[in-house]
Design a protein around this motif. Structure first.
Motif, PDB file in Angstrom:
ATOM      1  N   ASN A 124       0.814  -1.192   0.000  1.00  0.00           N
ATOM      2  CA  ASN A 124       0.000   0.000   0.000  1.00  0.00           C
ATOM      3  C   ASN A 124       0.862   1.261   0.000  1.00  0.00           C
ATOM      4  O   ASN A 124       1.482   1.607   0.989  1.00  0.00           O
ATOM      5  CB  ASN A 124      -0.902  -0.013   1.246  1.00  0.00           C
ATOM      6  CG  ASN A 124      -2.058   0.939   1.115  1.00  0.00           C
ATOM      7  OD1 ASN A 124      -2.126   1.691   0.152  1.00  0.00           O
ATOM      8  ND2 ASN A 124      -2.957   0.895   2.076  1.00  0.00           N
ATOM      9  N   ILE A 126       0.139   4.317   0.066  1.00  0.00           N
ATOM     10  CA  ILE A 126      -0.311   5.459   0.853  1.00  0.00           C
ATOM     11  C   ILE A 126       0.291   5.445   2.256  1.00  0.00           C
ATOM     12  O   ILE A 126       0.389   6.476   2.924  1.00  0.00           O
ATOM     13  CB  ILE A 126      -1.859   5.477   0.878  1.00  0.00           C
ATOM     14  CG1 ILE A 126      -2.344   6.899   1.134  1.00  0.00           C
ATOM     15  CG2 ILE A 126      -2.418   4.501   1.864  1.00  0.00           C
ATOM     16  CD1 ILE A 126      -3.745   7.131   0.707  1.00  0.00           C
ATOM     17  N   ILE A 127       0.733   4.277   2.716  1.00  0.00           N
ATOM     18  CA  ILE A 127       1.332   4.192   4.041  1.00  0.00           C
ATOM     19  C   ILE A 127       2.736   4.806   4.027  1.00  0.00           C
ATOM     20  O   ILE A 127       3.232   5.273   5.029  1.00  0.00           O
ATOM     21  CB  ILE A 127       1.352   2.722   4.525  1.00  0.00           C
ATOM     22  CG1 ILE A 127      -0.068   2.182   4.578  1.00  0.00           C
ATOM     23  CG2 ILE A 127       1.993   2.561   5.877  1.00  0.00           C
ATOM     24  CD1 ILE A 127      -1.000   3.000   5.445  1.00  0.00           C
ATOM     25  N   ARG A 128       3.361   4.830   2.879  1.00  0.00           N
ATOM     26  CA  ARG A 128       4.614   5.521   2.658  1.00  0.00           C
ATOM     27  C   ARG A 128       5.729   5.136   3.618  1.00  0.00           C
ATOM     28  O   ARG A 128       6.548   5.933   3.989  1.00  0.00           O
ATOM     29  CB  ARG A 128       4.418   7.039   2.784  1.00  0.00           C
ATOM     30  CG  ARG A 128       3.406   7.564   1.846  1.00  0.00           C
ATOM     31  CD  ARG A 128       3.398   9.046   1.809  1.00  0.00           C
ATOM     32  NE  ARG A 128       4.520   9.646   2.527  1.00  0.00           N
ATOM     33  CZ  ARG A 128       4.974  10.853   2.295  1.00  0.00           C
ATOM     34  NH1 ARG A 128       4.420  11.572   1.343  1.00  0.00           N
ATOM     35  NH2 ARG A 128       5.967  11.356   2.978  1.00  0.00           N
ATOM     36  N   ALA A 129       5.732   3.940   4.086  1.00  0.00           N
ATOM     37  CA  ALA A 129       6.737   3.607   5.087  1.00  0.00           C
ATOM     38  C   ALA A 129       7.606   2.458   4.629  1.00  0.00           C
ATOM     39  O   ALA A 129       8.199   1.781   5.431  1.00  0.00           O
ATOM     40  CB  ALA A 129       6.065   3.251   6.391  1.00  0.00           C
TER      41      ALA A 129
END
Lengths: 184, 266, 399
Positions: A124, A126-129
């Motif tokens: 995902n 959008i979690i950007r981690a």
């Protein structure tokens, strides 16, 4: 004239001392009986507790406990980029499937929306981690739009969950598309 | 298929031989659950350890924050391995979000068991400077507070450095829960005793990796032998890296090390 | 399934997932509260028996029995708290030398023995006399309580007197150890910045003295009221003096602890600050400090600096004592529960509200607090508390 007493002046004191001594001895005796046999063998704990802990049931096997019976999956899984993903993460522990060499229950296969949730645990955007040694990230539903597929598509309609690029590559080969390899 | 079978048989044969030769302390091995030994050894040489404790190896656990993707496989495997009751966590994964104003936001919904599907709503997407994940588990301290405070000797440290709990003697006074600086302990509502991560002692003693290490898809969790200079953990701990432990000021000397630990992490 | 720990709700910031449970709840609030009352009541009796404060004579024996009634219940909250109460004796079977908690069984037992013996020796002449005056079961009981001895010769009583002085003497350090030790159980937890202070045993000990004296004043005055008897006001005035003295020390140390945390301002202070001005604001600042410390302190100061009329003493002595009993209970709550409201994540706190019907809820707590009073009532049928009810009160034995 002093009245006469049946007891001596210190009878009660002696009795109390006797009672206390008896209680102490009884206490020490009971305590000695209550100490588990292996207590203190290696330290201030019950030595057999280590054995208890060691003999806890192993519920997660390893991939090696799954693959002998699923050779086709094995071949597919290890040829793809999902080869570091453990069988039991998605399917559950082997102990819920095999007991004493016998199949006791089927392990669940994620379907539909659940499979999307499962994939997005890792992919995902959008979690950007996701750090340096990154894995492929997608943004939903942008990814579906970019690939021009239906917005309600689930991941496993295009990607084989065991070897995510297998069908994509096959499709591309059939269509004669070869150039995009580098981007993946 | 064939080679695996052969491997298993080899391991098993060598193993049975050892038992028959009586080199293994008797009571230790009488009750090994069926099936455990069918799985090939993941930690080489473990099945030759024959004493009450591991002698030849000194284990260390390394968590690499720069690799963790927060998928939560470790949490899932852990819950499956131990049937951990809901709301209690032997291991969990925290998410750190740092914005451009240096505010730190941390969360760990359901201990990261369900993974991280949505971004934090209270931090505007554009303002996020950095996000990373920090898996937490038992620090397996060299000087464990929990062992110090346990009044009945139910929490103990083995000669091979594992901190374990005797489920048959624990009175569940919760003193160890209070004393643990890392909050890795809880009272298990099923057994009604203290419980915590054991680095999968039962698996390790049988030559398997801890369940969380085994499932981690990105090798963010590493488990290995410090006596083996070729091992990955030895190399990481002895090469220049940003390596630290949690709350070093507590003086507990954790044997859980973090690669890339950031100052924001507590 | 509900766990053994009570569930808390996140208040602010991030709490470690396992910190959303309050493992030590009401029962562990009651435990130091009860042992504190025990230690404090014993000190009252010792002020008379050892320090010869003559005006405390009317309540000297009562204080001991009062202490015993509470001591008999001191382990109940603990047993109710344990996940495996049937294993409680593991604490004495395999006590760990490194654990601050392992000594409790031994210290408690030793203290219980001293207290019981002191009561038996002080009451022995009375038991002998009552044995001759009663029949049937009561006669047998009094015979047992007199340890089967009927000797009340001056020689025998002189021996008793020596033993009583000795027991009262060693009882003081033991009461201090019993409760200072309870303070250390908390003070020694380095992982919890609210607890981990060497002042903790001192604060616990002083608040114990305070709660014991206050408890004695309240029960003594209520019993006298119920019996329609005259309260010995000289005795009450002396008690109020000691209450004032101990309370000044207690309150000063409580504030000192907070002040040094604030002044030294280590990284812990940030968490503690959030706690005191967050989840603990009402129970600490408003209730414990403002309502139940400052107001009682002013009342006590007024009562001690001016010689009040008898009526005012009759009104204010029990009132201020009750307030102080609440103060100490609130202090136990704010320490025991408060310490657990901040997560070890150092960046979050939780709220906790006790339930009524939980295993460790409010109702069981009330039952445990009422039980010592029931025991006290039963004991009053056996041991005459007050000198005027005692057939041998005129004898010099009690001193």
């Amino acid at each position: 004239m002093q009245p006469s007493y049946r007891s001596k002046y210190n009878t009660h004191v002696i009795r109390i001392i006797v009672i206390l001594v008896v209680l102490a001895i009884a206490g020490i005796g009971v305590r000695a009986m209550m100490i588990p046999e292996s207590f203190g063998r290696y330290g201030h704990y019950r030595g057999e507790a280590v054995v208890d802990e060691m003999n806890r049931e192993i519920r997660n096997g390893t991939n090696a406990s799954c693959l002998p019976c699923h050779p086709y999956i094995k071949e597919m899984h290890f040829s793809g980029i999902h080869k570091t993903v453990s069988c039991e993460f998605c399917h559950g522990p082997v102990a819920a499937h095999i007991q004493d060499g016998k199949v006791i229950d089927k392990l669940p296969k994620k379907q539909g929306e659940a499979i999307k949730t499962l994939c997005l645990r890792c992919h995902n955007q959008i979690i950007r981690a996701r750090p340096r040694e990154s894995i492929k990230m997608v943004e939903m539903p942008k990814h579906l739009e970019d690939k021009k597929v239906g917005i309600d598509h689930t991941c496993d309609q295009c990607h084989n969950v065991h070897a995510p690029l297998m069908w994509v590559k096959q499709a591309k080969a059939m269509m004669g598309v070869v150039e995009e390899e580098a981007k993946q | 298929m064939k080679d695996i079978q052969a491997e298993i048989n080899k391991g098993r044969r060598a193993f049975i031989k050892k038992v028959l030769e009586g080199t293994i302390a008797g009571s230790l091995l009488l009750v090994i659950p069926a099936g455990a030994m069918d799985i090939p050894e993941q930690i080489t040489g473990m099945r030759e350890e024959d004493g009450p404790f591991i002698k030849k190896k000194k284990f260390a656990f390394i968590v690499d924050i720069t690799r963790c993707i927060g998928c939560g496989s470790c949490c899932v495997a852990d819950k499956n391995e131990y049937n951990v009751p809901d709301g209690h966590y032997r291991t969990w994964v925290e998410r750190y979000v740092i914005d451009y104003d240096d505010n730190v936001y941390v969360d760990s919904p359901n201990g990261g068991l369900d993974g991280y599907q949505v971004p934090r709503e209270d931090v505007p997407e554009a303002n996020v400077r950095d996000t990373f994940f920090v898996p937490k588990l038992c620090n397996m301290c060299e000087k464990p507070s929990c062992v110090q405070v346990c009044p009945v000797g139910a929490t103990y440290q083995t000669d091979d450095g594992f901190v374990l709990i005797d489920q048959k003697r624990c009175v569940a006074c919760s003193y160890c829960v209070q004393a643990c600086p890392y909050s890795v302990r809880f009272i298990n509502p099923v057994t009604k005793t203290a419980d915590k991560c054991t680095w999968c002692y039962h698996r390790v003693r049988k030559g398997l990796l801890p369940a969380c290490v085994n499932v981690c898809p990105v090798q963010a969790r590493l488990f290995g032998d410090l006596n083996d200079r070729e091992s990955q953990v030895y190399r990481i701990l002895h090469e220049p890296h940003v390596i630290s432990v949690l709350k070093p000021g507590m003086g507990n000397k954790p044997s859980l090390h973090y690669v890339g630990l950031r100052r924001e992490v507590v | 399934m509900r766990g053994l720990a009570e569930t808390a709700t996140a208040a602010a910031g991030y709490a470690f997932p396992n910190d959303l449970h309050i493992h030590w709840s009401l029962m562990i609030v009651l435990y130091p509260y009860i042992t504190g009352i025990v230690a404090g009541a014993f000190i009252v009796s010792s002020l008379y028996h050892v320090f010869k404060i003559k005006s405390l004579e009317p309540i000297a024996r009562f204080s001991l029995v009062f202490a015993f009634a509470f001591l008999a219940c001191a382990t109940l909250p603990l047993l109710n708290h344990l996940g495996h109460p049937e294993r409680a004796f593991n604490m004495m079977v395999t006590p760990s030398s490194t654990s601050a908690m392992a000594g409790f069984g031994f210290i408690y037992s030793a203290y219980a023995i001293v207290l019981i013996l002191e009561i038996l020796f002080i009451y022995r002449p009375t038991m002998v006399a009552l044995k001759d005056m009663s029949t049937g079961f009561m006669q047998k009981l009094y015979n047992v309580l007199a340890i089967g001895s009927d000797n009340v010769s001056p020689e025998s009583l002189a021996l008793d007197h020596k033993i009583i002085s000795f027991l009262a003497g060693i009882g003081i350090p033991m009461a201090c150890i019993l409760h200072g030790y309870v303070g250390f159980i908390f003070g020694g937890v380095k992982a919890n910045p609210l607890w981990a202070t060497p002042l903790m045993p001192v604060i616990f000990l002083l608040s114990a003295c305070v709660s014991g004296i206050a408890g004695i004043i309240v029960t003594y005055m209520i019993i006298m009221k119920v019996k329609g008897r005259e309260v010995d006001l000289e005795c009450i005035r002396t008690c109020i003096q000691y209450l004032w003295g101990f309370f000044i020390l207690d309150f000063v140390f409580e504030m000192l602890e907070l002040f040094s945390h604030a002044y030294m301002a280590t990284h812990h202070w940030e968490t503690l600050h959030e706690l005191y001005w967050g989840p603990l604001y009402v129970s600490f600042w408003i209730l414990q400090v403002l309502v139940f410390s400052v107001i009682p302190f002013l009342i006590l100061t007024w009562m001690n600096l001016f010689r009040l009329g008898d009526t005012l003493v009759r009104i204010f002595a029990p009132l201020v004592s009750l307030m102080i009993l609440f103060q100490v209970l609130l202090m136990r709550w704010n320490v025991v529960i408060g310490g657990q409201l901040m997560s070890k994540s150092e960046r979050g706190s939780v709220y906790f509200h006790p339930e009524w019907l939980e295993k460790e809820g409010i109702l069981p707590a009330l039952l445990i607090m009422v039980l010592p009073l029931v025991i006290l009532y039963v004991l009053s049928k056996i041991f005459p508390f007050w000198l005027e009810d005692d057939p041998v009160a005129s004898e010099p034995t009690a001193g």
